[in-house]
Design a protein around this motif. Structure first.
Motif, PDB file in Angstrom:
ATOM      1  N   PHE A  65     -65.198   3.502 -26.904  1.00  0.00           N
ATOM      2  CA  PHE A  65     -64.706   3.771 -25.549  1.00  0.00           C
ATOM      3  C   PHE A  65     -63.182   3.788 -25.530  1.00  0.00           C
ATOM      4  O   PHE A  65     -62.572   4.698 -24.960  1.00  0.00           O
ATOM      5  N   ALA A  66     -62.555   2.784 -26.137  1.00  0.00           N
ATOM      6  CA  ALA A  66     -61.097   2.677 -26.118  1.00  0.00           C
ATOM      7  C   ALA A  66     -60.453   3.882 -26.795  1.00  0.00           C
ATOM      8  O   ALA A  66     -59.449   4.415 -26.305  1.00  0.00           O
ATOM      9  N   GLN A  67     -61.019   4.315 -27.890  1.00  0.00           N
ATOM     10  CA  GLN A  67     -60.462   5.472 -28.596  1.00  0.00           C
ATOM     11  C   GLN A  67     -60.641   6.750 -27.769  1.00  0.00           C
ATOM     12  O   GLN A  67     -59.704   7.539 -27.645  1.00  0.00           O
ATOM     13  N   ALA A  68     -61.805   6.943 -27.181  1.00  0.00           N
ATOM     14  CA  ALA A  68     -62.042   8.131 -26.353  1.00  0.00           C
ATOM     15  C   ALA A  68     -61.138   8.113 -25.120  1.00  0.00           C
ATOM     16  O   ALA A  68     -60.579   9.148 -24.728  1.00  0.00           O
ATOM     17  N   TYR A  69     -60.974   6.955 -24.527  1.00  0.00           N
ATOM     18  CA  TYR A  69     -60.115   6.813 -23.340  1.00  0.00           C
ATOM     19  C   TYR A  69     -58.671   7.150 -23.685  1.00  0.00           C
ATOM     20  O   TYR A  69     -58.022   7.932 -22.976  1.00  0.00           O
ATOM     21  N   SER A  70     -58.179   6.573 -24.790  1.00  0.00           N
ATOM     22  CA  SER A  70     -56.778   6.807 -25.151  1.00  0.00           C
ATOM     23  C   SER A  70     -56.530   8.272 -25.514  1.00  0.00           C
ATOM     24  O   SER A  70     -55.529   8.858 -25.098  1.00  0.00           O
TER      25      SER A  70
END
Length: 162
Positions: A65-70
């Motif tokens: 999630f964090a990678q996709a969000y960033s």
């Protein structure tokens, strides 16, 4: 006196199906899924079981999630690392995962996005002197979450000096 709305309750099986569909649509943080399940009326113990099942079945993954969000916020919104970090903190993502996601941002793509943001904004300003233009661009880029040193470097590289 107003009547209280009857609280809605949902069983664990239905909650799991709804949560799986919610997570399959796009990447979600645990905070978002917990909020959704609480709004559906799921009890705490069942909520934890559903979250565990989602993690085990790989529907929920904070690092992913964090990678996709960033990546999404950089590419689509033109956000810098500082603003992305604030967004991830607001979504309840842990600090080590945030650091990892921010380190995975491609440096060339990041600088290119900053250049695009600055060039686009520079066209909007009609100041006669470079000093006011440069200050406005710095303030704008800082508000987008980019780092001061990098902003200064890009402005000087593109020929806008004081």
């Amino acid at each position: 006196m107003e009547k209280e709305k009857p609280s809605k309750f949902i069983d664990k099986k239905t909650a799991l199906q709804k949560a799986e569909a919610y997570c399959a649509y796009q990447e979600r943080s645990q905070y978002e899924v917990r909020t959704k399940l609480l709004n559906l009326g799921l009890k705490f113990q069942e909520l934890e079981e559903v979250i565990t099942a989602l993690i085990e079945n790989n529907f929920l993954n904070e690092a992913r999630f964090a990678q996709a969000y960033s990546q999404g916020k950089l590419r689509m919104k033109g956000w810098g690392r500082n603003k992305i970090k604030q967004g991830l903190v607001a979504k309840g993502v842990s600090v080590p995962i945030i650091k990892s996601a921010l380190q995975k941002i491609n440096k060339e793509e990041y600088v290119a996005k900053l250049e695009d943001v600055l060039v686009k904004k520079h066209k909007e300003y009609q100041f006669k002197d470079d000093y006011n233009t440069k200050n406005k661009l710095i303030k704008y880029a800082l508000s987008r979450g980019f780092e001061y040193d990098l902003i200064f470097f890009v402005l000087n590289k593109n020929g806008l000096k004081q």
